[in-house]
Design a protein around this motif. Sequence first.
Motif, PDB file in Angstrom:
ATOM      1  N   THR A  42       8.095 143.488 -29.308  1.00 13.68           N
ATOM      2  CA  THR A  42       8.761 142.420 -28.563  1.00 13.68           C
ATOM      3  C   THR A  42       8.347 141.048 -29.073  1.00 13.68           C
ATOM      4  OG1 THR A  42       8.997 143.794 -26.574  1.00 13.68           O
ATOM      5  CG2 THR A  42       9.079 141.408 -26.272  1.00 13.68           C
ATOM      6  N   LYS A  46      11.038 138.333 -30.376  1.00 15.09           N
ATOM      7  CA  LYS A  46      11.128 137.009 -29.751  1.00 15.09           C
ATOM      8  C   LYS A  46      10.836 135.895 -30.740  1.00 15.09           C
ATOM      9  CE  LYS A  46      10.432 138.236 -24.913  1.00 15.09           C
ATOM     10  NZ  LYS A  46       9.634 138.034 -23.689  1.00 15.09           N
ATOM     11  N   ILE A  51      12.039 132.287 -29.365  1.00 16.15           N
ATOM     12  CA  ILE A  51      11.445 132.285 -28.024  1.00 16.15           C
ATOM     13  C   ILE A  51       9.934 132.129 -28.136  1.00 16.15           C
ATOM     14  CG2 ILE A  51      11.073 133.671 -25.940  1.00 16.15           C
ATOM     15  CD1 ILE A  51      13.790 134.979 -26.473  1.00 16.15           C
ATOM     16  N   HIS A  52       9.354 132.798 -29.131  1.00 14.79           N
ATOM     17  CA  HIS A  52       7.933 132.656 -29.442  1.00 14.79           C
ATOM     18  C   HIS A  52       7.770 131.856 -30.736  1.00 14.79           C
ATOM     19  CE1 HIS A  52       6.548 135.035 -26.253  1.00 14.79           C
ATOM     20  NE2 HIS A  52       6.452 136.220 -26.835  1.00 14.79           N
ATOM     21  N   TYR A  79      21.063 138.297 -28.087  1.00 15.42           N
ATOM     22  CA  TYR A  79      19.834 138.988 -27.681  1.00 15.42           C
ATOM     23  C   TYR A  79      19.994 139.555 -26.280  1.00 15.42           C
ATOM     24  CZ  TYR A  79      14.971 139.379 -25.959  1.00 15.42           C
ATOM     25  OH  TYR A  79      13.791 139.827 -25.414  1.00 15.42           O
ATOM     26  N   PRO A  81      17.348 141.504 -23.626  1.00 20.01           N
ATOM     27  CA  PRO A  81      16.027 142.081 -23.350  1.00 20.01           C
ATOM     28  C   PRO A  81      16.142 143.331 -22.501  1.00 20.01           C
ATOM     29  CG  PRO A  81      16.449 140.278 -21.836  1.00 20.01           C
ATOM     30  CD  PRO A  81      17.643 140.350 -22.761  1.00 20.01           C
TER      31      PRO A  81
END
Length: 236
Positions: A42, A46, A51-52, A79, A81
């Motif tokens: 994950t 991300k 996102i990260h 995307y 999740p």
Amino acid sequence: MLQIKNLTKIYPNGKKAVSDLSLTIDNGDLYGFIGKNGAGKTTTLKACLTIHDYDSGDILLDGVSIKSAPTECKRKMAYVPDSPILDPYLMGLQYLNLICDIYEVSEENRKQKIPALSKRFGMNEKLNDLISSYSHGMKQKLSLIGAFIHEPKLLILDEPFVALDPEAIIQLKSLMKDLCASGGSVLFSSHILDVIEKTCNKIALIRDGTLIKSGEIKQILGNSDLENVFMELNEK
């Protein structure tokens, strides 16, 4: 399509979630990303979506760094999740139209795609209901419709089969294959090894933040199956 180059992500507590990971997803690839819980799947996904942030390395989409042009890259991606977070005060149809507005899907196209995709996932009669009334599976279906509706070049899914009923799983696998056949790509993580073995043309296996195997699934499996290969690689 997507190039992950020497990606390293270290959390504030000092844990190295991903270590020097390199992976290439080509046009047309249906790429399965597997590993135990906490392996770094994950976090990697991300990072690809911005996102990260990450500590070193780079991620390129069509040769463009997601750090230098995040908006340009994100417009080509979708995307979903494992547990979608959706505005509970919107109706399903309002959510889909919002996605269409963000990705500039024309009125003509959305009038065709919303009913067609909703029918495939069995959501036609639920689009005028509030999202707050949806089950987990229905939220998952709505998120998937929103992901496919703007025809992304790269679709990233994290445990996409969680909470889906059998018919929706069949439809999702079909849509993923259609996207890849049209020149797009799919990168998804899943613990359902049987689905990955039957669906993907390539796989990558990550352990403790380190990529330990990747490539054509037929070459990796040889005369074995994915369950046995997974267990063997995680025992080394």
